[in-house]
Design a protein around this motif. Structure first.
Motif, mmCIF file in Angstrom:
data_model
loop_
_atom_site.group_PDB
_atom_site.id
_atom_site.type_symbol
_atom_site.label_atom_id
_atom_site.label_comp_id
_atom_site.label_asym_id
_atom_site.label_seq_id
_atom_site.Cartn_x
_atom_site.Cartn_y
_atom_site.Cartn_z
ATOM 1 N N GLY A 217 16.079 21.444 46.213
ATOM 2 C CA GLY A 217 17.144 20.682 45.544
ATOM 3 C C GLY A 217 17.049 20.726 44.027
ATOM 4 O O GLY A 217 17.556 19.843 43.331
ATOM 5 N N ILE A 218 16.409 21.787 43.501
ATOM 6 C CA ILE A 218 16.161 21.874 42.055
ATOM 7 C C ILE A 218 17.091 22.905 41.419
ATOM 8 O O ILE A 218 17.199 24.041 41.910
ATOM 9 C CB ILE A 218 14.676 22.270 41.823
ATOM 10 N N PRO A 219 17.762 22.550 40.305
ATOM 11 C CA PRO A 219 18.646 23.502 39.627
ATOM 12 C C PRO A 219 17.866 24.723 39.155
ATOM 13 O O PRO A 219 16.689 24.620 38.808
ATOM 14 C CB PRO A 219 19.171 22.720 38.419
ATOM 15 N N PHE A 220 18.564 25.867 39.083
ATOM 16 C CA PHE A 220 17.923 27.122 38.678
ATOM 17 C C PHE A 220 18.806 27.842 37.673
ATOM 18 O O PHE A 220 19.973 28.112 37.942
ATOM 19 C CB PHE A 220 17.691 28.020 39.903
ATOM 20 N N ALA A 221 18.226 28.179 36.510
ATOM 21 C CA ALA A 221 18.940 28.960 35.489
ATOM 22 C C ALA A 221 18.223 30.293 35.315
ATOM 23 O O ALA A 221 16.998 30.354 35.390
ATOM 24 C CB ALA A 221 18.942 28.203 34.162
ATOM 25 N N ASN A 222 18.985 31.340 35.052
ATOM 26 C CA ASN A 222 18.397 32.679 34.944
ATOM 27 C C ASN A 222 18.571 33.247 33.545
ATOM 28 O O ASN A 222 19.680 33.614 33.150
ATOM 29 C CB ASN A 222 19.048 33.607 35.976
ATOM 30 N N GLY A 223 17.461 33.355 32.799
ATOM 31 C CA GLY A 223 17.522 33.853 31.425
ATOM 32 C C GLY A 223 17.497 35.366 31.303
ATOM 33 O O GLY A 223 17.633 35.901 30.210
ATOM 34 N N ALA A 224 17.293 36.073 32.412
ATOM 35 C CA ALA A 224 17.226 37.540 32.387
ATOM 36 C C ALA A 224 18.473 38.106 33.088
ATOM 37 O O ALA A 224 19.199 37.369 33.748
ATOM 38 C CB ALA A 224 15.947 38.006 33.081
ATOM 39 N N ALA A 243 22.353 21.658 44.169
ATOM 40 C CA ALA A 243 21.414 22.095 43.124
ATOM 41 C C ALA A 243 22.132 23.144 42.260
ATOM 42 O O ALA A 243 22.345 24.275 42.705
ATOM 43 C CB ALA A 243 20.161 22.690 43.760
ATOM 44 N N PRO A 244 22.522 22.788 41.030
ATOM 45 C CA PRO A 244 23.301 23.697 40.183
ATOM 46 C C PRO A 244 22.570 25.008 39.879
ATOM 47 O O PRO A 244 21.335 25.048 39.820
ATOM 48 C CB PRO A 244 23.494 22.892 38.900
ATOM 49 N N ILE A 245 23.358 26.076 39.649
ATOM 50 C CA ILE A 245 22.809 27.366 39.231
ATOM 51 C C ILE A 245 23.611 27.903 38.053
ATOM 52 O O ILE A 245 24.782 27.564 37.874
ATOM 53 C CB ILE A 245 22.842 28.424 40.367
ATOM 54 N N CYS A 246 22.965 28.771 37.261
ATOM 55 C CA CYS A 246 23.695 29.476 36.202
ATOM 56 C C CYS A 246 22.889 30.679 35.751
ATOM 57 O O CYS A 246 21.701 30.777 35.983
ATOM 58 C CB CYS A 246 24.015 28.564 35.021
ATOM 59 N N GLY A 247 23.554 31.612 35.100
ATOM 60 C CA GLY A 247 22.946 32.815 34.570
ATOM 61 C C GLY A 247 24.049 33.674 34.005
ATOM 62 O O GLY A 247 25.201 33.227 34.008
ATOM 63 N N LYS A 248 23.770 34.868 33.585
ATOM 64 C CA LYS A 248 22.538 35.576 33.478
ATOM 65 C C LYS A 248 22.356 36.077 32.043
ATOM 66 O O LYS A 248 23.320 36.453 31.410
ATOM 67 C CB LYS A 248 22.520 36.840 34.357
ATOM 68 N N ASP A 249 21.087 36.127 31.610
ATOM 69 C CA ASP A 249 20.683 36.826 30.394
ATOM 70 C C ASP A 249 21.062 36.052 29.122
ATOM 71 O O ASP A 249 22.223 36.084 28.686
ATOM 72 C CB ASP A 249 21.333 38.233 30.380
ATOM 73 N N PHE A 250 20.064 35.415 28.528
ATOM 74 C CA PHE A 250 20.306 34.642 27.293
ATOM 75 C C PHE A 250 21.116 35.463 26.281
ATOM 76 O O PHE A 250 20.779 36.614 25.994
ATOM 77 C CB PHE A 250 18.979 34.287 26.613
ATOM 78 N N LYS A 251 22.135 34.834 25.703
ATOM 79 C CA LYS A 251 22.951 35.539 24.695
ATOM 80 C C LYS A 251 22.412 35.204 23.312
ATOM 81 O O LYS A 251 22.800 34.197 22.723
ATOM 82 C CB LYS A 251 24.415 35.104 24.845
ATOM 83 N N THR A 252 21.503 36.054 22.792
ATOM 84 C CA THR A 252 20.773 35.662 21.592
ATOM 85 C C THR A 252 21.127 36.461 20.343
ATOM 86 O O THR A 252 21.469 35.876 19.326
ATOM 87 C CB THR A 252 19.260 35.814 21.831
ATOM 88 N N GLY A 253 21.023 37.791 20.368
ATOM 89 C CA GLY A 253 21.076 38.569 19.134
ATOM 90 C C GLY A 253 22.359 39.358 18.993
ATOM 91 O O GLY A 253 23.409 38.835 18.583
#
Ligand SMILES: NC(=O)c1ccc[n+]([C@@H]2O[C@H](COP(=O)([O-])OP(=O)(O)OC[C@H]3O[C@@H](n4cnc5c(N)ncnc54)[C@H](O)[C@@H]3O)[C@@H](O)[C@H]2O)c1
Length: 446
Positions: A217-224, A243-253
């Motif tokens: 029951g734990i939310p999961f986010a995907n940084g890759a 349990a919320p989810i989201c992704g993908k790949d941090f939008k950084t540079g």
């Protein structure tokens, strides 16, 4: 016939952020150590949480003439940094002081000032398989009779962490896994769970963590950029478990800037003939991405952006022949300090060509850490919010991702300013405030 309107959300229905929030991180490398050391530095008053919307961002409420613009953290019930507890998994053993030194992002003096704290966090042995990240050799890893056994070992780790914390979120900051397409085992939860027992080759390590988190029951986010939760089976589990989810790949540079510039050209109807992006990067992420199969996952994530913003099929004269190329070159001398160049060939009135050059000398993990923090805090908020927690994908967090997950049949929003408006309007919505449309006619009436 229109369906009856759902009851408007009520801020009072959101559970308060009391007690300890546990953040669980598979992959405790450069991003994770910069996040954890950074949160501790902010807690001790050594530095400011620059780049974090939850900590420094504001939100306008009501009319422009109302002068009501609180800090987001004072408006929505977001967990306090002092209530955060960290844990995670990796393949290198040791503790986070050593991991942060290896990552080489933060100054040695700054790390030394928090040494006992960083030494107190030791990653747990990872569920790892070198087939998915070829350039890394593990020192410690879990051993199990099949993937189901490994995933259940992760569930045991989570169960132990639950005894020390009140709520939990998980965020993948592990290496980019090799590229795969969706296959039969990803289509339903039933097929996926059978695949765990059968050791299906299309279930990656990141999916084991995601399944374990969602089962708990734990939310999961995907940084890759890996598929991970972007498969029907885990979307199904996410909804089932609230349990919320989201992704993908941090939008950084580079992609962050791309999703600022591209909407500007589109808004002015300026054409784009070509966009060539190249990077040099010398950290462990760069080393992993030096393998063509791992780079392919990143390449797919970076390439989709322009296609969705420019919509060439709707604007063939402006974007129908765009040539888009993305390169990442592993270059050890620069470490985590990435340099990204863009050459953009645009054209204007009567087709006359022009050029734009961008040279972004950025620090990869300095840009990623605040995004990871915001994602953890917003995912925890989503899990406490009745109108969000059962939705599965949290599209309002697209703001943070290069390849935002979205509902089947709905194209993702890449324009940074649409994403930012969507995020803030979602906060207004769950808090029972009026949405801001920027129409503004009311200021000019009688
Ligand atoms: N820094 C950025 O700006 C940025 C932007 C977008 C995406 N990302 C992604 O974030 C991820 C982390 O980046 P980083 O710079 O911290 O990389 P990193 O190489 O420093 O850290 C990744 C860590 O994951 C560990 N790992 C690999 N497989 C694992 C597994 N199965 N279980 C547990 N741990 C595992 C590795 O041992 C390593 O320590 C990468 O996938 C990267 O592509 C980073």
């Amino acid at each position: 016939m229109s369906s009856p309107a759902a009851a408007a959300p009520n801020a009072a229905d959101i559970k308060p952020a009391t007690g300890k929030l546990g953040i669980m991180i598979p992959g405790m490398g450069a991003v994770a150590t910069t996040l954890i050391a950074g949160v501790e530095a902010v807690r001790r008053g050594f530095a400011k949480p620059i780049g974090s919307m939850t900590q420094m961002g504001t939100i306008r409420l009501g009319k422009r003439t109302d002068d009501n613009t609180p800090l987001i953290k004072n408006f929505a019930p977001i967990a306090d940094l002092n209530d955060i507890v960290f844990t995670g998994w990796d393949i290198f053993g040791g503790n986070l002081y050593d991991a942060a030194k290896t990552a080489g992002v933060l100054d040695r003096d700054q790390l030394d000032s928090m040494k006992p704290f960083l030494q107190s966090i030791e990653p747990m042995p990872a569920a790892f398989d070198q087939r998915w990240v070829k350039r890394l050799d593990p020192k410690v890893q879990k051993v199990g009779k099949n993937k189901c056994d490994l995933a259940n070992q992760i569930r045991n780790d989570i169960a132990e962490f639950k005894t020390r914390t009140d709520r939990q979120v998980m965020i993948w900051c592990g290496s980019t896994e090799i590229f795969i397409e969706q296959s039969a085992v990803h289509q339903t939860l039933e097929a996926f769970e059978k695949g765990l027992v059968d050791d299906d080759e299309n279930i990656s390590p990141s999916m084991l963590y995601a399944w374990a988190a969602l089962k708990e029951g734990i939310p999961f986010a995907n940084g890759a950029p890996n598929l991970t939760v972007d498969i029907p089976a885990l979307r199904e589990l996410s909804k089932k478990m609230n349990a919320p989810i989201c992704g993908k790949d941090f939008k950084t540079g580079q992609t962050f800037l791309k999703t600022v510039l591209a909407p500007a050209f589109k808004a002015r109807q300026l054409g784009v003939a070509g966009w060539y992006s190249t990077n040099i990067l010398g950290n462990r992420d760069g080393e992993v991405l030096d393998d063509p199969d791992n780079f392919k996952t990143k390449e797919e994530s970076k390439l989709g952006v322009l296609e969705h913003i420019f919509q060439p099929e709707k604007n063939p004269d402006l974007y129908g022949n765009i040539f888009h190329k993305v390169r990442i070159n592993y270059y050890p001398p620069r470490g985590d300090n990435k340099e990204g160049w863009d050459n953009i060939d645009i054209f204007g009135w009567l087709g006359y060509p022009m050029q734009i050059k961008v040279d972004f000398l950025c620090r990869d993990s300095i840009l990623a850490a605040p995004l990871a923090l915001d994602l953890c805090l917003f995912m925890d908020l989503a899990a406490r919010t009745p109108s969000l927690r059962g939705l599965g994908i949290q599209e309002w967090l697209s703001f943070y991702f290069k390849a935002p997950d979205s509902a089947p049949g709905v194209y993702p929003e890449h324009d940074l300013f649409i994403q930012s408006m969507k995020l803030k309007n979602t906060l207004r919505h769950i808090m029972g405030e009026d949405l801001i449309t920027h129409l503004g006619l009311e200021y000019y009436g009688e």
